[in-house]
Design a protein around this motif. Structure first.
Motif, PDB file in Angstrom:
ATOM      1  N   CYS A  11       0.859  -1.187   0.000  1.00 29.08           N
ATOM      2  CA  CYS A  11       0.000   0.000   0.000  1.00 29.08           C
ATOM      3  C   CYS A  11       0.898   1.241   0.000  1.00 29.08           C
ATOM      4  O   CYS A  11       1.862   1.322   0.754  1.00 29.08           O
ATOM      5  CB  CYS A  11      -0.891  -0.004   1.236  1.00 29.08           C
ATOM      6  SG  CYS A  11      -1.725   1.563   1.523  1.00 29.08           S
ATOM      7  N   CYS A  14       0.250   3.322   3.816  1.00 26.84           N
ATOM      8  CA  CYS A  14       0.671   2.705   5.084  1.00 26.84           C
ATOM      9  C   CYS A  14       1.913   1.826   4.919  1.00 26.84           C
ATOM     10  O   CYS A  14       2.574   1.495   5.892  1.00 26.84           O
ATOM     11  CB  CYS A  14      -0.479   1.936   5.728  1.00 26.84           C
ATOM     12  SG  CYS A  14      -0.934   0.428   4.859  1.00 26.84           S
ATOM     13  N   CYS A  76      -4.422   0.027   0.211  1.00 29.37           N
ATOM     14  CA  CYS A  76      -5.211  -1.021   0.869  1.00 29.37           C
ATOM     15  C   CYS A  76      -6.601  -0.445   1.148  1.00 29.37           C
ATOM     16  O   CYS A  76      -6.808   0.774   1.074  1.00 29.37           O
ATOM     17  CB  CYS A  76      -4.531  -1.469   2.155  1.00 29.37           C
ATOM     18  SG  CYS A  76      -4.550  -0.260   3.488  1.00 29.37           S
ATOM     19  N   CYS A  79      -6.678   2.414   3.954  1.00 29.86           N
ATOM     20  CA  CYS A  79      -6.174   3.736   3.546  1.00 29.86           C
ATOM     21  C   CYS A  79      -7.085   4.358   2.493  1.00 29.86           C
ATOM     22  O   CYS A  79      -7.352   5.561   2.510  1.00 29.86           O
ATOM     23  CB  CYS A  79      -4.751   3.620   2.999  1.00 29.86           C
ATOM     24  SG  CYS A  79      -3.553   3.190   4.284  1.00 29.86           S
TER      25      CYS A  79
HETATM   26 ZN    ZN Z   1      -2.708   1.142   3.527  1.00 33.04          ZN
END
Ligand code: ZN
Length: 275
Positions: A11, A14, A76, A79
């Motif tokens: 991701c 993150c 992801c 997020c």
């Molecule tokens: Zn993420």
């Protein structure tokens, strides 16, 4: 083709290795619904350099078509949904206000649009734009502090001396979504990333030379507000054309053709001298 294909990877906010979800960039709510053709830079360079074509004459028929609009598997689901909830509504209002003003001007020619936008939330707009730049660039553009900045809606610790964000009204033959590029100019090295799609374009400059004044209107100060702050913003946004694949190149077609002719003449001149 199955639309349920799954995508796994890192991701881009993150940094965790997870299942990634499709994200529209720019958001779906701001005119990013229709099919687009994705052309990669190398393909355009081959056509323009080898076949001596102007960028808008290139035949893009072989380019991959993305049916659901621009975007990709960048984030992801956590997020994606956090940033979507916190930043997209405010951003969307801002873009629609500008697009509405463009509609009022209609077909008239103009170089910039001056307008007052009421009740906007500057920090939400700013953070959405920064989210999009983190989407299209990997590794948080080398700045880990952006993770905490974007994943905490109230976080205001932003490196204002490192980044300068400019906006413009998008015009021209091509749309651009370019990751970081480095350009050598008379002002020194310019490092920039650009997202220019209808109706609004953004250019992010990193460690910009002090005396370099980019085109567009600077909106870095949007980062100085608090998350819930609402204000009326008076803004003059220049209209800039994108007719080549290069970030920061806002020459009109006429200007590009003029400089192309100039190059041809120069090379003929050189041949003469040699002969
Ligand atoms: Zn993420």
């Amino acid at each position: 083709m199955s639309r349920k294909q799954k995508s796994y990877g890192i991701c881009r906010i993150c940094g965790e290795s997870k299942e990634l979800t499709f994200e529209h960039v720019p958001p779906e709510t701001v005119f990013n619904k229709g099919a687009v053709r994705n052309v990669d830079l190398d393909a355009v360079m081959k056509e323009t350099v080898k076949k001596n074509k102007l960028p808008w004459e290139v035949n893009y028929r072989n380019a991959k078509i993305q049916q659901r609009g621009r975007g990709g598997f960048y984030l992801c689901s956590n997020c994606n949904s956090c940033t979507g909830q916190w930043y997209v509504p405010g951003y969307s209002r801002f873009v629609h206000a500008i697009q509405g003003a463009m509609g009022q001007v209609g077909e008239q020619k103009y170089e910039s649009l001056g307008l007052t936008i009421k009740n906007i939330k500057p920090l939400q707009i700013f953070k959405q734009v920064m989210t999009m730049f983190c989407d299209i660039n990997s590794g948080l553009m080398g700045d880990d502090s952006l993770k905490g900045y974007l994943l905490d809606k109230a976080n205001r610790s932003f490196k204002r001396d490192r980044y300068h964000l400019y906006a413009h009204i998008h015009a021209g033959a091509l749309e651009r979504m370019n990751g970081i590029m480095v350009q050598a100019t008379n002002y020194g090295i310019i490092t920039l990333s650009e997202i220019s799609t209808y109706p609004l374009g953004f250019t992010l400059y990193i460690d910009k030379p002090r005396n370099y004044k980019p085109e567009g209107v600077e909106i870095t100060a949007f980062s100085e507000w608090d998350y819930e702050d609402e204000t009326d913003v008076k803004i003059i946004i220049p209209k800039l054309e994108c007719n080549t694949v290069f970030s920061g190149d806002y020459r009109t077609k006429e200007e590009i053709m003029e400089s192309a002719n100039g190059e041809v003449q120069n090379s003929e001149g050189a041949t003469k001298d040699l002969g």
